[in-house]
Design an enzyme around this catalytic site. Sequence first.
Site, PDB file in Angstrom:
ATOM      1  CE1 TYR A  17       0.452   2.050  14.265  1.00  0.00           C
ATOM      2  CE2 TYR A  17      -0.043   2.915  16.325  1.00  0.00           C
ATOM      3  CZ  TYR A  17      -0.280   2.202  15.392  1.00  0.00           C
ATOM      4  OH  TYR A  17      -1.556   1.310  15.331  1.00  0.00           O
TER       5      TYR A  17
ATOM      6  CB  VAL B 189      -1.002  -0.035   1.191  1.00  0.00           C
ATOM      7  CG1 VAL B 189      -1.898  -1.196   1.348  1.00  0.00           C
ATOM      8  CG2 VAL B 189      -0.237  -0.126   2.527  1.00  0.00           C
TER       9      VAL B 189
ATOM     10  CE  LYS C 244      -2.057   3.485  12.550  1.00  0.00           C
ATOM     11  NZ  LYS C 244      -2.836   3.089  11.287  1.00  0.00           N
TER      12      LYS C 244
ATOM     13  CB  ILE D 115      -7.728  -4.701  18.771  1.00  0.00           C
ATOM     14  CG1 ILE D 115      -8.284  -3.039  18.519  1.00  0.00           C
ATOM     15  CG2 ILE D 115      -8.652  -5.336  18.318  1.00  0.00           C
ATOM     16  CD1 ILE D 115      -9.556  -2.814  19.638  1.00  0.00           C
TER      17      ILE D 115
END
Length: 266
Positions: free
Chosen positions: A169, A78, A173, A202
């Site tokens: 990160y 991606v 984000k 998660i």
Amino acid sequence: MDTKIRVSTQARGAVVRLKDKVAVITGAGSGIGRTAAETFAREGARIVVADRNPSSAAATVEAIKKNGGSAISVEVDVSKSADVQKMIHVGVEGFGQIDILYNHAGINRPARATDLSEEDWDLVLATNLKSVFLGCKYVLPHMMSRGRGAIVNTGGTFGFYGRPDYPAYCAAKGAVHNLTKQIALDYAPHGIRVNAVCPGFIDTPMNSTVPPEARAAIIKTQPLGRPGRAEEVVAAALFLASDEASFVTGTTLLVDGGQLSGRHGA
Ligand SMILES: NC(=O)c1ccc[n+]([C@@H]2O[C@H](COP(=O)([O-])OP(=O)(O)OC[C@H]3O[C@@H](n4cnc5c(N)ncnc54)[C@H](O)[C@@H]3O)[C@@H](O)[C@H]2O)c1
């Protein structure tokens, strides 16, 4: 913009939220992305399973087909423009349309700024942030030609505060959340909605290597007192991708066990 909420019903009477839709989902070979692909397929969508790992993408396609759904896989990095263009082409050629793009693929490379290599900085920013730009850039002309479409981006709670050891990160984000608002504004007049889902901690393969003490410390920051499940994140993404969210654009929906409501961070 199509303002009618269209909900269809299956023979068994269950509500199907994505009937006749086509969804491209990146990072759909594992974790939340795979759960999203299987869930969106159960909701009636045909799925383009996009992942850099062809065997895990193929496994997701197999699971969808086993359940009576329709899916194709595409190997894509991606962060690479040519790959993302190919992914959109595969969706349009394979299924005739793209209604939903779920920009979900992401990675992290924890290390303080002084220890983080420039290569890893570039990799994290390209995989988590540039990918969202590229996905939008190449799917939007198609969506504009149809006067409709929904894009869901994956943010993260680390994008709302400074989490020790995660400079790249956190930066990526945080930028995804703001890019979501910006693109939502520019394309709302074309009937296209752009939103983000912001997961907390998660239980997925991404977190499988987090040491037990760190895991316990993170869970303490989530008032609901446990890690989230992939399907809880996907429920939010499904809402934003569906016509049920027809008046929702530019928002970031938190699925974080209450983490950002209280004192957070390590
Ligand atoms: N798990 C969590 O606690 C959590 C929290 C917040 C945000 N997120 C976000 O959710 C997303 C994925 O998380 P997950 O937990 O499902 O992870 P995961 O590691 O289980 O899945 C990530 C998938 O993305 C694919 N991928 C990675 N780099 C890619 C690339 N360059 N091109 C194409 N595919 C690529 C991987 O092959 C894998 O299939 C990421 O954007 C991540 O930042 C996860």
